[in-house]
Design a protein around this motif. Structure first.
Motif, PDB file in Angstrom:
ATOM      1  N   THR A  52       6.080   7.660  -7.900  1.00  0.00           N
ATOM      2  CA  THR A  52       7.012   7.825  -9.012  1.00  0.00           C
ATOM      3  C   THR A  52       6.636   9.122  -9.709  1.00  0.00           C
ATOM      4  O   THR A  52       5.461   9.386  -9.934  1.00  0.00           O
ATOM      5  N   SER A  53       7.623   9.943 -10.027  1.00  0.00           N
ATOM      6  CA  SER A  53       7.372  11.208 -10.712  1.00  0.00           C
ATOM      7  C   SER A  53       7.929  11.152 -12.121  1.00  0.00           C
ATOM      8  O   SER A  53       9.006  10.592 -12.353  1.00  0.00           O
ATOM      9  N   VAL A  54       7.200  11.736 -13.062  1.00  0.00           N
ATOM     10  CA  VAL A  54       7.610  11.763 -14.470  1.00  0.00           C
ATOM     11  C   VAL A  54       7.633  13.219 -14.932  1.00  0.00           C
ATOM     12  O   VAL A  54       6.685  13.968 -14.695  1.00  0.00           O
ATOM     13  N   GLN A  55       8.711  13.575 -15.590  1.00  0.00           N
ATOM     14  CA  GLN A  55       8.829  14.891 -16.220  1.00  0.00           C
ATOM     15  C   GLN A  55       9.297  14.670 -17.649  1.00  0.00           C
ATOM     16  O   GLN A  55      10.057  13.731 -17.918  1.00  0.00           O
ATOM     17  N   VAL A  56       8.888  15.553 -18.560  1.00  0.00           N
ATOM     18  CA  VAL A  56       9.394  15.541 -19.929  1.00  0.00           C
ATOM     19  C   VAL A  56       9.996  16.912 -20.197  1.00  0.00           C
ATOM     20  O   VAL A  56       9.319  17.926 -20.064  1.00  0.00           O
ATOM     21  N   ARG A  57      11.275  16.922 -20.539  1.00  0.00           N
ATOM     22  CA  ARG A  57      11.991  18.153 -20.835  1.00  0.00           C
ATOM     23  C   ARG A  57      12.717  17.980 -22.161  1.00  0.00           C
ATOM     24  O   ARG A  57      13.472  17.017 -22.327  1.00  0.00           O
TER      25      ARG A  57
END
Length: 118
Positions: A52-57
């Motif tokens: 699972t990949s998490v990004q915060v933008r």
């Protein structure tokens, strides 16, 4: 100095028998490194299909299934070791069974003071 050795390979390149042999060789390498005071940690990773990949933008969190990067090789595991210099850690990386079918990336670890320890 501490080094992280990241093991990349095509998950499909390994038969189950080869994978089990790799785990056995890696376990022996870990014991050899421990006897020399160089072993810190190691572990294979579950298949990339479990990632699972998490990004915060802009303050918003984005969660996606799978790895972020689309590549031919996947991160399959790691060794964390202590070594005197790059030459010594290159020798260790060459002993990791995953190097025979993939790539071992060597990265020095930034040691940040006051982090919790085990």
């Amino acid at each position: 100095m501490k080094y992280m050795l990241l093991i990349y390979a095509d998950e499909q390149a390994w038969t189950e028998s080869e994978r089990q042999n790799c785990y056995g060789e890696s376990t022996q390498l870990a014991h050899d490194l421990k006897s020399k005071g160089q072993f810190l940690s190691t572990s294979p990773l579950q298949p990339v299909s479990t990632a699972t990949s998490v990004q915060v933008r802009d303050g918003k969190r984005f969660v996606t299934d799978g790895p972020f990067a689309e590549t031919r090789e996947q991160l399959g595991g790691f060794f964390m070791v202590e070594a005197r210099n790059l030459d010594e850690v290159i020798d260790i990386a060459g002993r990791i069974p995953g190097a025979r079918k993939g790539t071992v990336e060597i990265r020095p670890v930034v040691e940040i003071p006051n982090l919790p320890t085990n």
